[in-house]
Motif scaffolding. Structure first.
Motif, PDB file in Angstrom:
ATOM      1  N   LEU A   1      -0.767   9.062  -4.158  1.00 39.71           N
ATOM      2  CA  LEU A   1      -0.998   7.619  -4.001  1.00 39.71           C
ATOM      3  C   LEU A   1      -0.851   6.891  -5.335  1.00 39.71           C
TER       4      LEU A   1
ATOM      5  N   ASP B   1      -8.716   2.030   3.373  1.00 38.55           N
ATOM      6  CA  ASP B   1      -7.971   3.276   3.414  1.00 38.55           C
ATOM      7  C   ASP B   1      -8.461   4.084   4.597  1.00 38.55           C
TER       8      ASP B   1
ATOM      9  N   GLY C   1       0.817  -1.206   0.000  1.00 35.81           N
ATOM     10  CA  GLY C   1       0.000   0.000   0.000  1.00 35.81           C
ATOM     11  C   GLY C   1       0.847   1.250   0.000  1.00 35.81           C
TER      12      GLY C   1
ATOM     13  N   VAL D   1      -2.851  10.316   4.843  1.00 35.12           N
ATOM     14  CA  VAL D   1      -3.810   9.281   4.447  1.00 35.12           C
ATOM     15  C   VAL D   1      -3.027   8.015   4.152  1.00 35.12           C
ATOM     16  N   TRP D   2      -3.667   6.872   4.322  1.00 30.12           N
ATOM     17  CA  TRP D   2      -3.043   5.597   3.998  1.00 30.12           C
ATOM     18  C   TRP D   2      -3.991   4.777   3.141  1.00 30.12           C
ATOM     19  N   GLU D   3      -3.395   3.854   2.402  1.00 32.13           N
ATOM     20  CA  GLU D   3      -4.181   2.965   1.535  1.00 32.13           C
ATOM     21  C   GLU D   3      -3.571   1.574   1.629  1.00 32.13           C
ATOM     22  N   ASN D   4      -4.407   0.576   1.863  1.00 31.38           N
ATOM     23  CA  ASN D   4      -3.989  -0.822   1.867  1.00 31.38           C
ATOM     24  C   ASN D   4      -4.533  -1.426   0.576  1.00 31.38           C
TER      25      ASN D   4
END
Length: 171
Positions: free
Chosen positions: A156, A120, A55, A111-114
């Motif tokens: 991202l 997310d 991610g 922010v994070w995203e898997n």
């Protein structure tokens, strides 16, 4: 015939579609070496990451604060204006440094995203203020706030491209 990098990409896409998401959320937390740096002081920022196999994390710095480096592999970091994108592959911690301006305050947001877990979220904001002094946003002909913070989704996308390019070259 499909080449090796395309095969890997196809396999990643199939895994993302066929494997049920086990993780409903992968929290990312941020800690700072100090929230009240002196003018020009370098602050160490640590991100604790739990449960992201593949991610990305995008951090957005307040106006005036500058990215000063990281120990994260250079081919998995993308910097654009006030945004820093990190490609995440089974990491549990990412550390980076920022330099404080002569004066200024604001929030570091993220922010994070898997990608595999199809989840997310946001990283809780961390407030910084040079010498503990709060300042108003300056409007002396600088870009309006809407233009200062670049879209985290563009970064991202850059992180995803870094991941795909990095995986495609490994055997």
């Amino acid at each position: 015939m499909i080449g090796l990098p395309e095969n890997r990409l196809l396999c990643l896409l199939l895994l993302a579609l066929l494997i049920p998401a086990v993780v409903c959320g992968a929290p990312v937390t941020r800690t700072l070496s100090t929230a009240e740096p002196g003018a020009g002081e370098v602050i160490t920022v640590s991100l604790s990451i739990d449960g992201i196999d593949l991610g990305g994390v995008v951090e957005t710095l307040p106006a005036g604060y500058a990215f000063a480096g990281t120990d994260h592999p250079a081919d998995r970091v993308a910097v654009r204006e006030q945004s820093i994108g990190f490609a995440v592959m089974n990491e549990t911690r990412i550390t980076y440094q920022i330099q404080a301006p002569a004066s200024g305050s604001g929030d570091i947001t993220g922010v994070w995203e898997n990608f595999l877990g199809e989840a997310d979220g946001e990283v809780a904001a961390s407030h910084v203020a040079v010498d503990g002094i709060e300042t108003e946003p300056e409007s002396r002909g600088e870009k309006p706030p809407a233009q200062e913070a670049a879209s985290p989704f563009a970064v991202l996308a850059a992180v995803a491209a870094l991941l795909i390019a990095g995986r495609g070259g490994r055997q």
